[in-house]
Design a protein around this motif. Sequence first.
Motif, PDB file in Angstrom:
ATOM      1  N   GLY A 146     -11.049  15.526  -2.340  1.00 51.86           N
ATOM      2  CA  GLY A 146     -11.084  14.861  -3.633  1.00 51.86           C
ATOM      3  C   GLY A 146     -11.427  13.406  -3.448  1.00 51.86           C
ATOM      4  N   GLY A 147     -11.280  12.655  -4.486  1.00 48.08           N
ATOM      5  CA  GLY A 147     -11.527  11.225  -4.402  1.00 48.08           C
ATOM      6  C   GLY A 147     -11.113  10.600  -5.699  1.00 48.08           C
ATOM      7  N   MET A 148     -10.615   9.367  -5.644  1.00 49.81           N
ATOM      8  CA  MET A 148     -10.229   8.731  -6.888  1.00 49.81           C
ATOM      9  C   MET A 148     -10.635   7.271  -6.838  1.00 49.81           C
ATOM     10  SD  MET A 148      -6.129   8.588  -6.509  1.00 49.81           S
ATOM     11  CE  MET A 148      -5.301   7.864  -5.100  1.00 49.81           C
ATOM     12  N   GLY A 149     -10.992   6.763  -7.992  1.00 49.15           N
ATOM     13  CA  GLY A 149     -11.329   5.352  -8.085  1.00 49.15           C
ATOM     14  C   GLY A 149     -12.814   5.061  -8.098  1.00 49.15           C
ATOM     15  N   ALA A 150     -13.609   5.885  -7.464  1.00 46.25           N
ATOM     16  CA  ALA A 150     -15.043   5.628  -7.408  1.00 46.25           C
ATOM     17  C   ALA A 150     -15.686   6.022  -8.732  1.00 46.25           C
ATOM     18  CB  ALA A 150     -15.687   6.407  -6.261  1.00 46.25           C
ATOM     19  N   LYS A 151     -16.420   5.104  -9.340  1.00 43.12           N
ATOM     20  CA  LYS A 151     -17.030   5.387 -10.635  1.00 43.12           C
ATOM     21  C   LYS A 151     -18.053   6.507 -10.538  1.00 43.12           C
ATOM     22  CE  LYS A 151     -17.810   4.530 -15.012  1.00 43.12           C
ATOM     23  NZ  LYS A 151     -16.784   4.821 -16.028  1.00 43.12           N
ATOM     24  N   SER A 152     -18.752   6.582  -9.390  1.00 42.20           N
ATOM     25  CA  SER A 152     -19.808   7.581  -9.247  1.00 42.20           C
ATOM     26  C   SER A 152     -19.254   9.000  -9.131  1.00 42.20           C
ATOM     27  CB  SER A 152     -20.672   7.265  -8.022  1.00 42.20           C
ATOM     28  OG  SER A 152     -19.871   7.251  -6.848  1.00 42.20           O
ATOM     29  N   ARG A 153     -18.048   9.128  -8.548  1.00 36.24           N
ATOM     30  CA  ARG A 153     -17.483  10.462  -8.375  1.00 36.24           C
ATOM     31  C   ARG A 153     -15.971  10.360  -8.276  1.00 36.24           C
ATOM     32  NH1 ARG A 153     -18.727  15.547  -9.804  1.00 36.24           N
ATOM     33  NH2 ARG A 153     -18.101  17.095  -8.261  1.00 36.24           N
ATOM     34  N   ASP A 154     -15.286  10.619  -9.365  1.00 37.50           N
ATOM     35  CA  ASP A 154     -13.840  10.511  -9.415  1.00 37.50           C
ATOM     36  C   ASP A 154     -13.288  11.874  -9.817  1.00 37.50           C
ATOM     37  OD1 ASP A 154     -11.161  10.066 -10.062  1.00 37.50           O
ATOM     38  OD2 ASP A 154     -11.564   7.975 -10.587  1.00 37.50           O
ATOM     39  N   PHE A 155     -12.820  12.629  -8.825  1.00 36.20           N
ATOM     40  CA  PHE A 155     -12.365  13.988  -9.092  1.00 36.20           C
ATOM     41  C   PHE A 155     -11.130  14.011  -9.984  1.00 36.20           C
ATOM     42  CE2 PHE A 155     -14.839  14.388  -5.204  1.00 36.20           C
ATOM     43  CZ  PHE A 155     -15.628  15.482  -5.494  1.00 36.20           C
ATOM     44  N   HIS A 156     -10.277  13.008  -9.840  1.00 36.74           N
ATOM     45  CA  HIS A 156      -9.090  12.937 -10.681  1.00 36.74           C
ATOM     46  C   HIS A 156      -9.489  12.759 -12.151  1.00 36.74           C
ATOM     47  CE1 HIS A 156      -5.928  12.451  -7.472  1.00 36.74           C
ATOM     48  NE2 HIS A 156      -7.036  12.320  -6.785  1.00 36.74           N
ATOM     49  N   ALA A 157     -10.447  11.856 -12.389  1.00 36.02           N
ATOM     50  CA  ALA A 157     -10.921  11.656 -13.762  1.00 36.02           C
ATOM     51  C   ALA A 157     -11.574  12.926 -14.296  1.00 36.02           C
ATOM     52  CB  ALA A 157     -11.900  10.484 -13.811  1.00 36.02           C
ATOM     53  N   ASP A 158     -12.294  13.636 -13.437  1.00 37.61           N
ATOM     54  CA  ASP A 158     -12.925  14.888 -13.861  1.00 37.61           C
ATOM     55  C   ASP A 158     -11.880  15.898 -14.319  1.00 37.61           C
ATOM     56  OD1 ASP A 158     -15.327  13.774 -13.204  1.00 37.61           O
ATOM     57  OD2 ASP A 158     -15.589  14.889 -11.334  1.00 37.61           O
ATOM     58  N   ILE A 159     -10.803  16.005 -13.557  1.00 31.51           N
ATOM     59  CA  ILE A 159      -9.748  16.957 -13.908  1.00 31.51           C
ATOM     60  C   ILE A 159      -9.106  16.587 -15.236  1.00 31.51           C
ATOM     61  CG2 ILE A 159      -7.454  17.787 -13.255  1.00 31.51           C
ATOM     62  CD1 ILE A 159      -8.366  17.573 -10.332  1.00 31.51           C
ATOM     63  N   GLY A 161     -10.427  14.916 -17.594  1.00 40.60           N
ATOM     64  CA  GLY A 161     -11.390  15.205 -18.641  1.00 40.60           C
ATOM     65  C   GLY A 161     -11.389  16.667 -19.036  1.00 40.60           C
ATOM     66  N   ARG A 162     -11.315  17.550 -18.047  1.00 44.42           N
ATOM     67  CA  ARG A 162     -11.298  18.980 -18.338  1.00 44.42           C
ATOM     68  C   ARG A 162     -10.016  19.394 -19.054  1.00 44.42           C
ATOM     69  NH1 ARG A 162     -13.479  19.361 -13.051  1.00 44.42           N
ATOM     70  NH2 ARG A 162     -11.521  20.192 -12.201  1.00 44.42           N
ATOM     71  N   MET A 163      -8.980  18.576 -18.921  1.00 43.15           N
ATOM     72  CA  MET A 163      -7.726  18.864 -19.622  1.00 43.15           C
ATOM     73  C   MET A 163      -7.759  18.368 -21.061  1.00 43.15           C
ATOM     74  SD  MET A 163      -5.008  17.903 -16.580  1.00 43.15           S
ATOM     75  CE  MET A 163      -3.563  18.245 -17.585  1.00 43.15           C
ATOM     76  N   GLY A 164      -8.860  17.715 -21.448  1.00 40.77           N
ATOM     77  CA  GLY A 164      -9.012  17.274 -22.830  1.00 40.77           C
ATOM     78  C   GLY A 164      -8.794  15.797 -23.058  1.00 40.77           C
ATOM     79  N   TYR A 165      -8.759  15.016 -21.984  1.00 37.67           N
ATOM     80  CA  TYR A 165      -8.489  13.586 -22.121  1.00 37.67           C
ATOM     81  C   TYR A 165      -9.607  12.755 -21.492  1.00 37.67           C
ATOM     82  CZ  TYR A 165      -3.797  15.268 -23.209  1.00 37.67           C
ATOM     83  OH  TYR A 165      -2.728  15.922 -23.773  1.00 37.67           O
ATOM     84  N   ALA A 166     -10.841  13.150 -21.739  1.00 34.69           N
ATOM     85  CA  ALA A 166     -11.979  12.476 -21.120  1.00 34.69           C
ATOM     86  C   ALA A 166     -12.078  11.011 -21.540  1.00 34.69           C
ATOM     87  CB  ALA A 166     -13.274  13.216 -21.464  1.00 34.69           C
ATOM     88  N   GLU A 167     -11.844  10.721 -22.814  1.00 35.06           N
ATOM     89  CA  GLU A 167     -11.939   9.335 -23.283  1.00 35.06           C
ATOM     90  C   GLU A 167     -10.870   8.464 -22.629  1.00 35.06           C
ATOM     91  OE1 GLU A 167     -11.939   8.973 -27.488  1.00 35.06           O
ATOM     92  OE2 GLU A 167     -13.677  10.283 -27.794  1.00 35.06           O
ATOM     93  N   ALA A 168      -9.668   8.983 -22.521  1.00 37.68           N
ATOM     94  CA  ALA A 168      -8.592   8.231 -21.877  1.00 37.68           C
ATOM     95  C   ALA A 168      -8.909   8.007 -20.405  1.00 37.68           C
ATOM     96  CB  ALA A 168      -7.267   8.971 -22.026  1.00 37.68           C
ATOM     97  N   ILE A 188      -2.440   5.711 -20.601  1.00 32.07           N
ATOM     98  CA  ILE A 188      -2.191   7.119 -20.261  1.00 32.07           C
ATOM     99  C   ILE A 188      -1.489   7.788 -21.445  1.00 32.07           C
ATOM    100  CG2 ILE A 188      -0.974   8.701 -18.727  1.00 32.07           C
ATOM    101  CD1 ILE A 188      -1.101   6.506 -16.590  1.00 32.07           C
ATOM    102  N   PRO A 189      -2.071   8.829 -22.013  1.00 30.02           N
ATOM    103  CA  PRO A 189      -1.439   9.491 -23.166  1.00 30.02           C
ATOM    104  C   PRO A 189      -0.105  10.116 -22.784  1.00 30.02           C
ATOM    105  CG  PRO A 189      -3.754  10.123 -22.952  1.00 30.02           C
ATOM    106  CD  PRO A 189      -3.391   9.408 -21.686  1.00 30.02           C
ATOM    107  N   ASP A 190       0.880   9.944 -23.665  1.00 28.97           N
ATOM    108  CA  ASP A 190       2.184  10.556 -23.413  1.00 28.97           C
ATOM    109  C   ASP A 190       2.064  12.068 -23.249  1.00 28.97           C
ATOM    110  OD1 ASP A 190       3.331   8.061 -23.582  1.00 28.97           O
ATOM    111  OD2 ASP A 190       4.070   8.328 -25.645  1.00 28.97           O
ATOM    112  N   GLU A 191       1.170  12.663 -24.026  1.00 28.00           N
ATOM    113  CA  GLU A 191       1.000  14.123 -23.967  1.00 28.00           C
ATOM    114  C   GLU A 191       0.504  14.561 -22.592  1.00 28.00           C
ATOM    115  OE1 GLU A 191      -0.409  12.134 -26.109  1.00 28.00           O
ATOM    116  OE2 GLU A 191       0.490  12.561 -28.068  1.00 28.00           O
ATOM    117  N   LEU A 192      -0.344  13.741 -21.973  1.00 29.88           N
ATOM    118  CA  LEU A 192      -0.843  14.073 -20.642  1.00 29.88           C
ATOM    119  C   LEU A 192       0.288  13.994 -19.618  1.00 29.88           C
ATOM    120  CD1 LEU A 192      -2.990  14.583 -18.481  1.00 29.88           C
ATOM    121  CD2 LEU A 192      -3.519  12.133 -18.533  1.00 29.88           C
TER     122      LEU A 192
END
Length: 240
Positions: A146-159, A161-168, A188-192
């Motif tokens: 995985g990887g986190m923080g890199a704008k070009s490829r952030d797997f955490h952000a991808d996950i 987003g797939r959970m419905g919080y892409a804008e956040a 960070i949304p409370d619901e997330l």
Amino acid sequence: MSTDLKLGLNLGYWQRGADDATELVQAAERLGYESVWTTEAYGSDAFTPLAWYGARTSRIKLGTSVVQISARTPAATAMTAMTLDHLTGGRLPLFVFPEKMERMYGPSLAGAGPDFDIAAMVMTLITDDVRPALDGVKMMLTLYIGGMGAKSRDFHADIIGRMGYAEAAEEIQALYPAGRRDEAFNAIPDELADGISLVGPVGRIRERLEPWRRSPVSNLLVMGPRDETSLRTIRDLVLG
């Protein structure tokens, strides 16, 4: 689906000064916790504390969550894991992860490509060249890429987003690297947070625990408590 949940203790890593959690780990073992987990990023490494705790316990599994694969050659990672696994009687689940590569370990180990490209290369080396040497070792070798923080490829952000919080996720990804950490946390949304963790007083956790039992989740990692009483309270909630 109904799952028999197991409990683990997640210690993370030291950031400022040594943090010997031996008494807490021994308490977790007495209380029936299945595993204890360490990690590494900035501060202590993952393996040394596990060797320390492993010498002072007899049953609890010793997990890396996670080991930086760029900090060591594949052979060194396998040798360290094999040694610790043997000395503790087969109690080591090993997780490896590429993060903070070039910043922490320099270009000679990190290489010039994106994190996930280097990770794939190292994973291939571990599985093809090193794993045969571990035959007969009762060790679960899990390679988490995985990887986190890199704008070009952030797997955490991808996950997220797939959970419905892409804008956040996009907002947080812009705020955090810019040094606006408080704003990032507040975004960070409370619901997330509620959807991926059990947080709150005992009564609230008790109410929200049943859906987790019906989910595919099989292990809950406990973070935060530093005393046996809290560990026992959580044990009684989850294990009964």
